[in-house]
Design a protein around this motif. Structure first.
Motif, short mmCIF file in Angstrom:
data_model
loop_
_atom_site.label_atom_id
_atom_site.label_comp_id
_atom_site.label_asym_id
_atom_site.label_seq_id
_atom_site.Cartn_x
_atom_site.Cartn_y
_atom_site.Cartn_z
N SER A 1 -10.88 -67.30 1.04
CA SER A 1 -12.20 -67.36 0.40
C SER A 1 -13.16 -66.50 1.19
N CYS A 2 -14.13 -65.96 0.49
CA CYS A 2 -15.20 -65.19 1.14
C CYS A 2 -16.50 -65.64 0.50
N ALA A 3 -17.30 -66.36 1.26
CA ALA A 3 -18.56 -66.89 0.77
C ALA A 3 -19.70 -66.01 1.26
N ALA A 4 -20.56 -65.63 0.33
CA ALA A 4 -21.71 -64.79 0.66
C ALA A 4 -22.95 -65.64 0.77
N SER A 5 -23.82 -65.28 1.68
CA SER A 5 -25.08 -66.01 1.82
C SER A 5 -26.19 -65.02 2.13
N GLY A 6 -27.39 -65.44 1.88
CA GLY A 6 -28.54 -64.61 2.21
C GLY A 6 -28.99 -63.71 1.08
N ARG A 7 -28.11 -63.44 0.14
CA ARG A 7 -28.47 -62.62 -1.01
C ARG A 7 -27.43 -62.85 -2.08
N SER A 8 -27.75 -62.47 -3.30
CA SER A 8 -26.78 -62.50 -4.37
C SER A 8 -25.94 -61.24 -4.30
N PHE A 9 -24.64 -61.41 -4.43
CA PHE A 9 -23.74 -60.27 -4.41
C PHE A 9 -23.23 -59.92 -5.80
N SER A 10 -23.96 -60.37 -6.82
CA SER A 10 -23.52 -60.07 -8.19
C SER A 10 -23.61 -58.58 -8.50
N SER A 11 -24.41 -57.84 -7.76
CA SER A 11 -24.52 -56.39 -7.97
C SER A 11 -23.59 -55.59 -7.06
N TYR A 12 -22.67 -56.29 -6.45
CA TYR A 12 -21.76 -55.65 -5.51
C TYR A 12 -20.33 -55.76 -6.01
N ALA A 13 -19.59 -54.70 -5.80
CA ALA A 13 -18.14 -54.83 -5.85
C ALA A 13 -17.71 -55.56 -4.58
N MET A 14 -16.67 -56.35 -4.69
CA MET A 14 -16.17 -57.09 -3.54
C MET A 14 -14.73 -56.67 -3.27
N GLY A 15 -14.41 -56.54 -2.01
CA GLY A 15 -13.07 -56.09 -1.66
C GLY A 15 -12.47 -56.88 -0.51
N TRP A 16 -11.16 -56.78 -0.44
CA TRP A 16 -10.42 -57.32 0.70
C TRP A 16 -9.65 -56.17 1.35
N PHE A 17 -9.74 -56.14 2.66
CA PHE A 17 -8.97 -55.19 3.46
C PHE A 17 -8.20 -55.98 4.51
N ARG A 18 -7.21 -55.36 5.10
CA ARG A 18 -6.48 -56.03 6.17
C ARG A 18 -6.14 -55.05 7.28
N GLN A 19 -6.00 -55.61 8.47
CA GLN A 19 -5.72 -54.79 9.63
C GLN A 19 -4.67 -55.48 10.49
#
Length: 124
Positions: free
Chosen positions: A19-37
């Motif tokens: 899960s990735c929870a966003a706070s402080g702003r709405s991320f509805s105008s953002y694409a969201m991604g997952w990366f790994r290292q």
């Protein structure tokens, strides 16, 4: 502003949901991604949901095994990981790309915000 969770230790063939929870702003105008290292490696694209049409895109290595979804009401994105393999072992990061589209969402430096990462370890 992005908090990733849900990592852990699992046997090969098992499942985890990140899960990735966003706070402080709405991320509805953002694409969201997952990366790994992985240790000693660069940070690689795993999956993303584009802004606007909400299309989902996956790295070839995880297609058919991983599913990414988003819940704008909860400002949260998820990565369901099934049929895990030892080569999936890595630190997984979520990230946000303002108005990101297919042209940008697979590119590391296009992202504006990053979470702290969560460790996924798959044992053989």
């Amino acid at each position: 502003q992005l908090q990733a969770s849900g990592g852990g230790l699992v046997q090969a063939g098992g499942s985890l949901r990140l899960s990735c929870a966003a706070s402080g702003r709405s991320f509805s105008s953002y694409a969201m991604g997952w990366f790994r290292q992985a240790p000693g490696e660069g940070r690689d694209f795993v999956a993303a949901i584009s802004w606007g049409d909400g299309g989902t895109y996956y790295a070839d290595s995880v297609k058919g095994r991983f599913t990414m979804t988003r819940d704008n009401a909860k400002n949260t994105v998820y990565l369901q990981m099934n049929s895990l393999k030892p080569e999936d072992t890595a630190v997984y990061y979520c990230a946000a790309d303002y108005r990101g589209t297919i042209a940008t969402i697979q590119t590391l430096w296009e992202y504006d915000y990053w979470g702290q990462g969560t460790q996924v370890t798959v044992s053989s």
